[in-house]
Enzyme design. Structure first.
Site, PDB file in Angstrom:
ATOM      1  N   THR A  58       0.837  -1.206   0.000  1.00  0.00           N
ATOM      2  CA  THR A  58       0.000   0.000   0.000  1.00  0.00           C
ATOM      3  C   THR A  58       0.864   1.245   0.000  1.00  0.00           C
ATOM      4  OG1 THR A  58      -1.863  -1.050   1.143  1.00  0.00           O
ATOM      5  CG2 THR A  58      -1.647   1.332   1.399  1.00  0.00           C
ATOM      6  N   SER A  80     -34.838  36.764  -3.408  1.00  0.00           N
ATOM      7  CA  SER A  80     -35.354  36.911  -2.049  1.00  0.00           C
ATOM      8  C   SER A  80     -36.735  36.297  -1.933  1.00  0.00           C
ATOM      9  CB  SER A  80     -35.414  38.394  -1.667  1.00  0.00           C
ATOM     10  OG  SER A  80     -36.032  38.559  -0.407  1.00  0.00           O
ATOM     11  N   LYS A 101     -35.794  41.413  -6.246  1.00  0.00           N
ATOM     12  CA  LYS A 101     -34.379  41.390  -5.875  1.00  0.00           C
ATOM     13  C   LYS A 101     -33.680  40.217  -6.565  1.00  0.00           C
ATOM     14  CE  LYS A 101     -31.464  41.869  -1.757  1.00  0.00           C
ATOM     15  NZ  LYS A 101     -30.524  40.738  -1.860  1.00  0.00           N
TER      16      LYS A 101
END
Length: 491
Positions: A165, A342, A348
Protein backbone atom coordinates in the site's frame (compact mmCIF):
# COMPACT_ATOMS: atom_id res chain seq x y z
CA UNK A 1 -31.05 4.50 12.77
CA UNK A 2 -29.14 1.34 11.89
CA UNK A 3 -25.35 1.35 11.70
CA UNK A 4 -23.42 0.52 8.54
CA UNK A 5 -22.66 -2.95 9.91
CA UNK A 6 -26.33 -3.57 10.64
CA UNK A 7 -27.35 -2.49 7.15
CA UNK A 8 -24.72 -4.73 5.57
CA UNK A 9 -25.80 -7.67 7.72
CA UNK A 10 -29.44 -7.11 6.75
CA UNK A 11 -28.54 -6.99 3.06
CA UNK A 12 -26.60 -10.23 3.31
CA UNK A 13 -29.33 -11.94 5.34
CA UNK A 14 -31.89 -11.00 2.69
CA UNK A 15 -29.85 -12.90 0.10
CA UNK A 16 -29.37 -16.05 2.20
CA UNK A 17 -32.67 -17.73 1.23
CA UNK A 18 -31.71 -17.28 -2.42
CA UNK A 19 -28.21 -18.61 -1.92
CA UNK A 20 -26.84 -15.23 -2.95
CA UNK A 21 -23.94 -15.13 -0.52
CA UNK A 22 -20.35 -16.26 -0.46
CA UNK A 23 -17.91 -16.69 2.41
CA UNK A 24 -14.44 -15.18 2.59
CA UNK A 25 -11.82 -15.12 5.29
CA UNK A 26 -8.86 -12.99 6.30
CA UNK A 27 -6.51 -12.98 9.29
CA UNK A 28 -9.32 -11.78 11.55
CA UNK A 29 -11.81 -14.48 10.66
CA UNK A 30 -14.61 -15.42 8.26
CA UNK A 31 -17.33 -13.14 6.85
CA UNK A 32 -20.26 -13.48 4.49
CA UNK A 33 -20.62 -11.19 1.48
CA UNK A 34 -23.14 -10.77 -1.34
CA UNK A 35 -22.24 -13.37 -3.96
CA UNK A 36 -22.27 -10.83 -6.78
CA UNK A 37 -19.96 -8.34 -5.02
CA UNK A 38 -16.60 -7.73 -6.66
CA UNK A 39 -15.21 -6.40 -3.41
CA UNK A 40 -14.08 -8.83 -0.72
CA UNK A 41 -13.75 -9.32 3.01
CA UNK A 42 -11.17 -6.60 3.63
CA UNK A 43 -13.28 -4.06 1.78
CA UNK A 44 -16.28 -5.18 3.85
CA UNK A 45 -14.39 -4.51 7.07
CA UNK A 46 -13.29 -1.09 5.80
CA UNK A 47 -16.88 -0.15 4.92
CA UNK A 48 -17.85 -0.96 8.51
CA UNK A 49 -14.82 0.75 10.07
CA UNK A 50 -14.86 4.05 8.17
CA UNK A 51 -18.35 5.54 7.77
CA UNK A 52 -16.70 8.97 7.92
CA UNK A 53 -17.25 11.31 4.97
CA UNK A 54 -19.82 9.35 2.99
CA UNK A 55 -17.66 9.99 -0.08
CA UNK A 56 -16.55 6.69 -1.59
CA UNK A 57 -13.54 5.98 -3.79
CA UNK A 58 -15.76 5.66 -6.86
CA UNK A 59 -16.62 9.38 -6.56
CA UNK A 60 -13.18 10.22 -7.94
CA UNK A 61 -12.90 8.54 -11.30
CA UNK A 62 -9.29 9.57 -11.87
CA UNK A 63 -8.23 7.88 -8.63
CA UNK A 64 -9.92 4.62 -9.66
CA UNK A 65 -8.24 4.88 -13.07
CA UNK A 66 -4.90 5.55 -11.39
CA UNK A 67 -5.24 2.42 -9.26
CA UNK A 68 -6.02 0.41 -12.40
CA UNK A 69 -2.99 1.86 -14.16
CA UNK A 70 -0.73 0.95 -11.24
CA UNK A 71 -2.08 -2.61 -10.98
CA UNK A 72 -1.76 -3.12 -14.73
CA UNK A 73 1.83 -1.86 -14.72
CA UNK A 74 2.65 -4.16 -11.79
CA UNK A 75 1.11 -7.18 -13.55
CA UNK A 76 3.13 -6.47 -16.69
CA UNK A 77 6.35 -6.14 -14.69
CA UNK A 78 5.63 -9.20 -12.53
CA UNK A 79 4.90 -11.34 -15.57
CA UNK A 80 8.16 -10.26 -17.17
CA UNK A 81 10.06 -11.20 -14.03
CA UNK A 82 8.13 -14.48 -13.70
CA UNK A 83 6.75 -13.46 -10.31
CA UNK A 84 3.24 -14.41 -11.49
CA UNK A 85 2.13 -16.60 -14.37
CA UNK A 86 1.19 -15.11 -17.71
CA UNK A 87 -2.36 -16.43 -17.23
CA UNK A 88 -2.75 -14.50 -14.01
CA UNK A 89 -1.19 -11.39 -15.49
CA UNK A 90 -3.56 -11.55 -18.45
CA UNK A 91 -6.56 -11.78 -16.13
CA UNK A 92 -5.36 -8.84 -14.01
CA UNK A 93 -4.63 -6.74 -17.09
CA UNK A 94 -8.04 -7.61 -18.54
CA UNK A 95 -9.82 -6.44 -15.40
CA UNK A 96 -7.75 -3.24 -15.32
CA UNK A 97 -8.48 -2.54 -18.98
CA UNK A 98 -12.20 -2.81 -18.27
CA UNK A 99 -11.84 -0.31 -15.42
CA UNK A 100 -10.00 2.00 -17.79
CA UNK A 101 -12.98 2.28 -20.15
CA UNK A 102 -15.13 4.76 -18.18
CA UNK A 103 -18.73 4.65 -19.31
CA UNK A 104 -18.63 1.08 -20.57
CA UNK A 105 -21.08 -1.32 -18.86
CA UNK A 106 -18.20 -3.35 -17.42
CA UNK A 107 -16.44 -0.29 -16.02
CA UNK A 108 -19.64 1.10 -14.53
CA UNK A 109 -20.31 -2.16 -12.71
CA UNK A 110 -16.76 -2.60 -11.45
CA UNK A 111 -16.37 1.00 -10.34
CA UNK A 112 -19.56 0.72 -8.29
CA UNK A 113 -17.70 -1.64 -5.95
CA UNK A 114 -14.95 0.84 -5.11
CA UNK A 115 -16.91 1.41 -1.92
CA UNK A 116 -14.41 2.35 0.77
CA UNK A 117 -14.73 5.82 2.30
CA UNK A 118 -12.05 8.24 1.10
CA UNK A 119 -11.25 9.14 4.72
CA UNK A 120 -9.77 6.10 6.41
CA UNK A 121 -7.13 4.87 8.80
CA UNK A 122 -4.33 2.56 7.70
CA UNK A 123 -2.49 4.93 5.34
CA UNK A 124 -4.60 3.83 2.38
CA UNK A 125 -4.52 0.06 2.95
CA UNK A 126 -8.30 -0.17 2.60
CA UNK A 127 -8.17 1.63 -0.76
CA UNK A 128 -5.43 -0.66 -2.01
CA UNK A 129 -7.26 -3.79 -0.88
CA UNK A 130 -10.53 -2.57 -2.37
CA UNK A 131 -8.74 -2.32 -5.73
CA UNK A 132 -6.98 -5.66 -5.24
CA UNK A 133 -10.24 -7.47 -4.48
CA UNK A 134 -12.28 -5.95 -7.30
CA UNK A 135 -9.55 -6.66 -9.83
CA UNK A 136 -9.00 -10.20 -8.48
CA UNK A 137 -12.67 -11.11 -8.60
CA UNK A 138 -13.17 -9.74 -12.08
CA UNK A 139 -9.95 -11.47 -13.12
CA UNK A 140 -11.33 -14.74 -11.76
CA UNK A 141 -14.41 -14.36 -13.95
CA UNK A 142 -12.23 -13.72 -16.98
CA UNK A 143 -10.34 -16.93 -16.15
CA UNK A 144 -13.63 -18.86 -15.97
CA UNK A 145 -13.83 -19.11 -12.17
CA UNK A 146 -16.23 -17.75 -9.56
CA UNK A 147 -15.71 -14.69 -7.39
CA UNK A 148 -13.92 -15.56 -4.18
CA UNK A 149 -12.01 -18.56 -5.62
CA UNK A 150 -8.74 -16.95 -4.68
CA UNK A 151 -6.70 -20.12 -5.04
CA UNK A 152 -6.69 -19.31 -8.76
CA UNK A 153 -6.03 -15.57 -8.46
CA UNK A 154 -5.35 -13.96 -5.09
CA UNK A 155 -5.83 -10.26 -4.17
CA UNK A 156 -2.61 -10.16 -2.13
CA UNK A 157 -0.36 -12.81 -3.64
CA UNK A 158 -1.11 -11.96 -7.27
CA UNK A 159 -2.78 -8.57 -7.77
CA UNK A 160 -0.60 -7.02 -5.05
CA UNK A 161 2.54 -8.96 -5.99
CA UNK A 162 5.78 -6.96 -5.51
CA UNK A 163 3.75 -4.09 -4.05
CA UNK A 164 2.73 -2.49 -0.78
CA UNK A 165 0.00 0.00 0.00
CA UNK A 166 2.85 2.33 0.86
CA UNK A 167 4.00 2.62 -2.74
CA UNK A 168 0.73 1.85 -4.57
CA UNK A 169 -1.43 4.36 -2.73
CA UNK A 170 0.75 7.48 -2.95
CA UNK A 171 1.55 6.70 -6.58
CA UNK A 172 -2.14 6.33 -7.43
CA UNK A 173 -3.05 9.48 -5.53
CA UNK A 174 -0.33 11.45 -7.31
CA UNK A 175 -1.53 10.21 -10.67
CA UNK A 176 -5.19 10.86 -9.77
CA UNK A 177 -4.38 14.40 -8.65
CA UNK A 178 -2.28 15.01 -11.78
CA UNK A 179 -5.15 13.98 -14.04
CA UNK A 180 -7.57 16.11 -12.02
CA UNK A 181 -5.28 19.13 -12.41
CA UNK A 182 -5.56 18.74 -16.19
CA UNK A 183 -9.36 18.90 -15.88
CA UNK A 184 -9.11 22.03 -13.77
CA UNK A 185 -6.68 23.64 -16.21
CA UNK A 186 -9.10 22.97 -19.08
CA UNK A 187 -12.01 24.52 -17.17
CA UNK A 188 -9.93 27.54 -16.15
CA UNK A 189 -8.82 27.98 -19.76
CA UNK A 190 -12.47 28.30 -20.80
CA UNK A 191 -12.93 30.88 -18.06
CA UNK A 192 -9.85 32.76 -19.22
CA UNK A 193 -11.14 32.81 -22.80
CA UNK A 194 -14.51 34.16 -21.64
CA UNK A 195 -12.78 36.93 -19.68
CA UNK A 196 -10.63 37.79 -22.69
CA UNK A 197 -13.75 38.04 -24.84
CA UNK A 198 -15.29 40.46 -22.35
CA UNK A 199 -12.06 42.46 -22.29
CA UNK A 200 -12.44 43.00 -26.03
CA UNK A 201 -16.18 43.70 -25.80
CA UNK A 202 -15.67 46.29 -23.05
CA UNK A 203 -12.52 47.81 -24.53
CA UNK A 204 -14.23 51.16 -25.20
CA UNK A 205 -16.11 51.45 -21.90
CA UNK A 206 -14.47 54.24 -19.90
CA UNK A 207 -14.85 53.93 -16.12
CA UNK A 208 -13.22 54.91 -12.86
CA UNK A 209 -10.56 52.73 -11.42
CA UNK A 210 -10.56 52.44 -7.65
CA UNK A 211 -7.95 51.82 -4.99
CA UNK A 212 -8.95 51.10 -1.40
CA UNK A 213 -12.56 51.46 -2.64
CA UNK A 214 -11.92 55.16 -3.35
CA UNK A 215 -11.89 56.87 -6.75
CA UNK A 216 -8.46 56.55 -8.34
CA UNK A 217 -7.92 57.23 -12.06
CA UNK A 218 -9.86 56.33 -15.21
CA UNK A 219 -9.45 53.07 -17.03
CA UNK A 220 -11.55 50.93 -19.33
CA UNK A 221 -13.78 48.10 -18.27
CA UNK A 222 -11.90 46.06 -20.85
CA UNK A 223 -8.65 46.63 -18.96
CA UNK A 224 -10.34 45.42 -15.78
CA UNK A 225 -11.51 42.18 -17.39
CA UNK A 226 -8.20 41.78 -19.20
CA UNK A 227 -6.44 41.81 -15.85
CA UNK A 228 -8.77 39.06 -14.62
CA UNK A 229 -7.90 36.96 -17.67
CA UNK A 230 -4.20 37.34 -16.85
CA UNK A 231 -4.82 36.25 -13.25
CA UNK A 232 -6.53 33.08 -14.41
CA UNK A 233 -3.73 32.47 -16.91
CA UNK A 234 -1.21 32.67 -14.08
CA UNK A 235 -3.23 30.17 -12.06
CA UNK A 236 -3.28 27.75 -14.99
CA UNK A 237 0.44 28.11 -15.59
CA UNK A 238 1.39 27.52 -11.97
CA UNK A 239 -0.94 24.52 -11.60
CA UNK A 240 0.40 22.86 -14.75
CA UNK A 241 3.99 23.47 -13.69
CA UNK A 242 3.65 22.17 -10.13
CA UNK A 243 1.69 19.12 -11.31
CA UNK A 244 4.82 17.88 -13.10
CA UNK A 245 6.36 17.11 -9.70
CA UNK A 246 3.60 14.55 -9.11
CA UNK A 247 5.05 12.38 -11.88
CA UNK A 248 7.99 11.46 -9.64
CA UNK A 249 6.67 8.41 -7.74
CA UNK A 250 7.81 5.81 -5.21
CA UNK A 251 6.31 2.80 -7.00
CA UNK A 252 8.61 -0.17 -6.46
CA UNK A 253 9.70 0.97 -3.01
CA UNK A 254 7.10 -1.35 -1.40
CA UNK A 255 6.83 -1.01 2.40
CA UNK A 256 9.33 1.72 3.32
CA UNK A 257 11.24 2.37 0.11
CA UNK A 258 13.76 -0.46 0.27
CA UNK A 259 11.85 -2.56 -2.29
CA UNK A 260 11.51 -5.61 -0.02
CA UNK A 261 9.50 -8.51 -1.60
CA UNK A 262 10.17 -7.23 -5.13
CA UNK A 263 12.83 -8.62 -7.49
CA UNK A 264 15.96 -6.62 -8.36
CA UNK A 265 15.21 -4.13 -11.10
CA UNK A 266 11.47 -4.20 -10.45
CA UNK A 267 11.15 -0.50 -9.51
CA UNK A 268 12.78 0.63 -12.73
CA UNK A 269 10.69 -1.73 -14.86
CA UNK A 270 7.31 -1.08 -13.21
CA UNK A 271 7.73 2.69 -13.53
CA UNK A 272 8.66 2.30 -17.17
CA UNK A 273 5.53 0.20 -17.71
CA UNK A 274 3.41 2.78 -15.90
CA UNK A 275 4.80 5.53 -18.12
CA UNK A 276 4.08 3.48 -21.24
CA UNK A 277 0.45 2.66 -20.43
CA UNK A 278 -0.43 6.18 -19.23
CA UNK A 279 1.50 8.05 -21.89
CA UNK A 280 2.88 10.31 -19.15
CA UNK A 281 6.56 10.98 -18.31
CA UNK A 282 6.33 9.15 -14.98
CA UNK A 283 9.69 8.58 -13.35
CA UNK A 284 11.06 6.72 -10.36
CA UNK A 285 11.79 9.02 -7.44
CA UNK A 286 15.45 9.72 -6.80
CA UNK A 287 15.27 8.19 -3.32
CA UNK A 288 12.41 5.75 -2.67
CA UNK A 289 12.86 5.85 1.12
CA UNK A 290 12.47 9.63 1.10
CA UNK A 291 9.58 9.54 -1.36
CA UNK A 292 7.66 7.03 0.79
CA UNK A 293 7.61 9.28 3.86
CA UNK A 294 7.64 12.82 2.41
CA UNK A 295 4.36 14.37 1.27
CA UNK A 296 5.92 17.63 0.18
CA UNK A 297 4.62 17.33 -3.38
CA UNK A 298 1.05 17.30 -2.09
CA UNK A 299 1.73 20.41 -0.03
CA UNK A 300 3.15 22.19 -3.07
CA UNK A 301 0.13 21.32 -5.20
CA UNK A 302 -2.24 22.33 -2.41
CA UNK A 303 -0.49 25.66 -1.97
CA UNK A 304 -0.72 26.34 -5.69
CA UNK A 305 -4.39 25.38 -5.61
CA UNK A 306 -4.90 27.84 -2.76
CA UNK A 307 -3.19 30.54 -4.82
CA UNK A 308 -5.62 29.89 -7.67
CA UNK A 309 -8.52 30.03 -5.22
CA UNK A 310 -7.37 33.37 -3.86
CA UNK A 311 -7.11 34.83 -7.38
CA UNK A 312 -10.50 33.48 -8.43
CA UNK A 313 -12.15 34.69 -5.23
CA UNK A 314 -10.74 38.19 -5.75
CA UNK A 315 -12.35 38.26 -9.20
CA UNK A 316 -15.68 37.18 -7.74
CA UNK A 317 -15.42 39.85 -5.04
CA UNK A 318 -15.01 42.43 -7.78
CA UNK A 319 -17.91 41.11 -9.82
CA UNK A 320 -20.18 41.44 -6.81
CA UNK A 321 -18.96 44.98 -6.12
CA UNK A 322 -19.14 46.16 -9.72
CA UNK A 323 -22.68 44.81 -10.08
CA UNK A 324 -23.89 46.07 -6.69
CA UNK A 325 -27.13 48.00 -6.66
CA UNK A 326 -28.77 48.07 -9.06
CA UNK A 327 -29.42 51.70 -8.07
CA UNK A 328 -27.76 52.19 -4.69
CA UNK A 329 -24.47 50.54 -5.51
CA UNK A 330 -21.71 50.84 -8.13
CA UNK A 331 -23.92 49.36 -10.83
CA UNK A 332 -21.22 49.42 -13.52
CA UNK A 333 -22.00 45.95 -14.84
CA UNK A 334 -25.00 43.64 -14.88
CA UNK A 335 -24.66 39.97 -14.03
CA UNK A 336 -27.10 37.54 -15.63
CA UNK A 337 -30.22 37.03 -13.53
CA UNK A 338 -30.31 33.29 -12.90
CA UNK A 339 -32.84 33.05 -10.04
CA UNK A 340 -35.05 35.24 -7.81
CA UNK A 341 -33.00 36.67 -4.98
CA UNK A 342 -35.35 36.91 -2.05
CA UNK A 343 -38.32 35.20 -0.48
CA UNK A 344 -39.51 38.56 0.90
CA UNK A 345 -38.17 41.35 -1.34
CA UNK A 346 -39.86 41.26 -4.76
CA UNK A 347 -37.64 41.83 -7.77
CA UNK A 348 -34.38 41.39 -5.88
CA UNK A 349 -31.70 39.45 -7.79
CA UNK A 350 -28.51 38.36 -6.07
CA UNK A 351 -25.04 37.60 -7.51
CA UNK A 352 -25.44 33.94 -6.61
CA UNK A 353 -22.86 32.55 -9.04
CA UNK A 354 -19.93 34.65 -7.78
CA UNK A 355 -21.19 33.94 -4.25
CA UNK A 356 -20.99 30.19 -4.67
CA UNK A 357 -17.57 30.43 -6.30
CA UNK A 358 -16.36 32.55 -3.37
CA UNK A 359 -17.49 29.81 -1.01
CA UNK A 360 -15.70 27.15 -3.04
CA UNK A 361 -12.54 29.21 -2.78
CA UNK A 362 -12.92 29.53 0.99
CA UNK A 363 -13.18 25.75 1.19
CA UNK A 364 -10.03 25.28 -0.90
CA UNK A 365 -8.12 27.64 1.37
CA UNK A 366 -9.24 25.54 4.35
CA UNK A 367 -8.26 22.33 2.58
CA UNK A 368 -4.75 23.70 2.17
CA UNK A 369 -4.34 24.00 5.93
CA UNK A 370 -5.51 20.40 6.37
CA UNK A 371 -3.07 19.15 3.72
CA UNK A 372 -0.27 21.10 5.38
CA UNK A 373 -0.97 19.64 8.82
CA UNK A 374 -1.45 16.13 7.42
CA UNK A 375 1.89 16.28 5.60
CA UNK A 376 3.61 17.50 8.75
CA UNK A 377 2.15 14.52 10.61
CA UNK A 378 4.48 12.09 8.83
CA UNK A 379 6.48 10.02 11.29
CA UNK A 380 9.60 8.03 10.53
CA UNK A 381 9.18 5.97 7.33
CA UNK A 382 5.51 6.64 6.47
CA UNK A 383 2.81 9.28 6.56
CA UNK A 384 -0.40 7.75 7.88
CA UNK A 385 -2.46 10.84 6.95
CA UNK A 386 -2.29 10.59 3.15
CA UNK A 387 -6.00 9.63 2.86
CA UNK A 388 -7.15 13.02 4.12
CA UNK A 389 -4.69 14.71 1.77
CA UNK A 390 -6.07 12.65 -1.12
CA UNK A 391 -9.63 13.57 -0.16
CA UNK A 392 -8.93 17.29 0.17
CA UNK A 393 -6.88 17.55 -3.02
CA UNK A 394 -9.28 15.56 -5.18
CA UNK A 395 -12.38 17.18 -3.69
CA UNK A 396 -10.82 20.62 -3.97
CA UNK A 397 -9.88 20.06 -7.60
CA UNK A 398 -13.35 18.76 -8.42
CA UNK A 399 -14.98 21.76 -6.75
CA UNK A 400 -12.65 24.23 -8.47
CA UNK A 401 -13.32 22.66 -11.86
CA UNK A 402 -17.07 22.79 -11.33
CA UNK A 403 -16.90 26.33 -10.00
CA UNK A 404 -14.91 27.52 -13.03
CA UNK A 405 -17.37 25.90 -15.43
CA UNK A 406 -20.33 27.40 -13.57
CA UNK A 407 -18.79 30.87 -13.39
CA UNK A 408 -18.03 30.83 -17.11
CA UNK A 409 -21.36 29.52 -18.38
CA UNK A 410 -23.75 31.04 -15.84
CA UNK A 411 -22.11 34.40 -15.27
CA UNK A 412 -19.17 35.71 -17.30
CA UNK A 413 -20.54 35.10 -20.77
CA UNK A 414 -23.75 36.99 -19.94
CA UNK A 415 -22.25 40.10 -18.27
CA UNK A 416 -23.25 43.45 -19.78
CA UNK A 417 -21.89 46.91 -19.13
CA UNK A 418 -23.80 50.03 -18.08
CA UNK A 419 -21.79 52.19 -20.45
CA UNK A 420 -23.38 55.59 -19.83
CA UNK A 421 -23.37 55.15 -16.07
CA UNK A 422 -19.66 54.25 -16.15
CA UNK A 423 -18.90 57.40 -18.19
CA UNK A 424 -21.00 59.60 -15.90
CA UNK A 425 -19.07 58.38 -12.87
CA UNK A 426 -15.83 59.32 -14.60
CA UNK A 427 -17.14 62.77 -15.50
CA UNK A 428 -18.14 63.51 -11.91
CA UNK A 429 -15.09 62.01 -10.23
CA UNK A 430 -12.30 64.07 -8.73
CA UNK A 431 -9.96 61.27 -9.80
CA UNK A 432 -9.67 63.10 -13.12
CA UNK A 433 -7.43 65.65 -11.47
CA UNK A 434 -4.54 63.17 -11.42
CA UNK A 435 -4.26 63.48 -15.19
CA UNK A 436 -3.68 67.24 -14.75
CA UNK A 437 -0.71 66.94 -12.38
CA UNK A 438 1.94 66.97 -15.15
CA UNK A 439 0.58 70.35 -16.37
CA UNK A 440 -0.69 72.02 -13.19
CA UNK A 441 1.49 70.46 -10.52
CA UNK A 442 0.44 68.60 -7.41
CA UNK A 443 -0.47 71.61 -5.23
CA UNK A 444 -2.80 73.31 -7.73
CA UNK A 445 -4.36 69.97 -8.69
CA UNK A 446 -5.00 69.17 -5.01
CA UNK A 447 -6.67 72.55 -4.50
CA UNK A 448 -8.99 71.89 -7.45
CA UNK A 449 -9.83 68.45 -6.04
CA UNK A 450 -10.68 69.91 -2.62
CA UNK A 451 -12.91 72.56 -4.14
CA UNK A 452 -14.69 69.94 -6.26
CA UNK A 453 -15.37 67.89 -3.16
CA UNK A 454 -16.58 70.94 -1.19
CA UNK A 455 -18.84 72.36 -3.85
CA UNK A 456 -19.90 69.24 -5.70
CA UNK A 457 -18.66 70.79 -8.94
CA UNK A 458 -16.80 68.94 -11.64
CA UNK A 459 -13.04 69.05 -12.04
CA UNK A 460 -13.48 69.91 -15.70
CA UNK A 461 -15.60 73.00 -15.02
CA UNK A 462 -13.41 74.22 -12.18
CA UNK A 463 -10.26 74.08 -14.29
CA UNK A 464 -11.96 76.15 -17.00
CA UNK A 465 -13.33 78.63 -14.43
CA UNK A 466 -9.85 79.19 -13.01
CA UNK A 467 -8.38 79.59 -16.47
CA UNK A 468 -5.72 77.04 -15.52
CA UNK A 469 -5.97 75.37 -18.94
CA UNK A 470 -7.72 76.05 -22.21
CA UNK A 471 -10.63 73.87 -23.28
CA UNK A 472 -8.52 72.27 -26.01
CA UNK A 473 -5.69 71.54 -23.56
CA UNK A 474 -8.15 70.10 -21.03
CA UNK A 475 -9.93 67.93 -23.59
CA UNK A 476 -6.59 66.58 -24.76
CA UNK A 477 -5.43 65.72 -21.24
CA UNK A 478 -8.75 64.16 -20.27
CA UNK A 479 -9.30 62.13 -23.43
CA UNK A 480 -9.96 58.44 -22.69
CA UNK A 481 -6.95 57.47 -24.78
CA UNK A 482 -4.63 59.70 -22.80
CA UNK A 483 -6.02 58.60 -19.44
CA UNK A 484 -6.23 54.86 -19.98
CA UNK A 485 -3.54 53.85 -22.48
CA UNK A 486 -0.36 52.50 -20.88
CA UNK A 487 2.59 54.84 -21.41
CA UNK A 488 5.42 53.63 -23.65
CA UNK A 489 8.56 52.77 -21.77
CA UNK A 490 11.61 54.86 -22.42
CA UNK A 491 14.66 52.63 -22.75
Amino acid sequence: MRTVSERLAAAIAAQQPLGGIRTEHDSLGTRELPADAYYGVQTLRAIENFPISGVKLRRFGHLVSALAYVKKAAALANAEFGSITQEKATAIIGACDELLEPGSPAAVRLREDFMVDMVQGGAGTSTNMNANEVIANRGLELMGHHKGEYRYLHPNDDVNCSQSTNDVYPTAVKLGVYLSVQDVAAALTELQNALRAKAVEFGDVIKMGRTQLQDAVPMTLGQEFGAYAVMIGEAISHLRRIAQDLLSVNLGGTAIGTGITSPPGYAELVNRKLAEITGLPIREAENLVEATQDSGDFVAVSGTLKRAAVQLSKICNDLRLLSSGPRAGLGEINLPAVQPGSSIMPGKVNPVIPEVVNQVCFQLIGYDMTVTMAAEASQLELNMAEPIMAYDLLMGLMMLRNAAITLTSRCITGITANREHCRDLVAHSIGLVTALVPKLGYEQSAAIAKEALRTGGSVYDLVLERGALSKDELDELLSPEKMTAPRSRTL
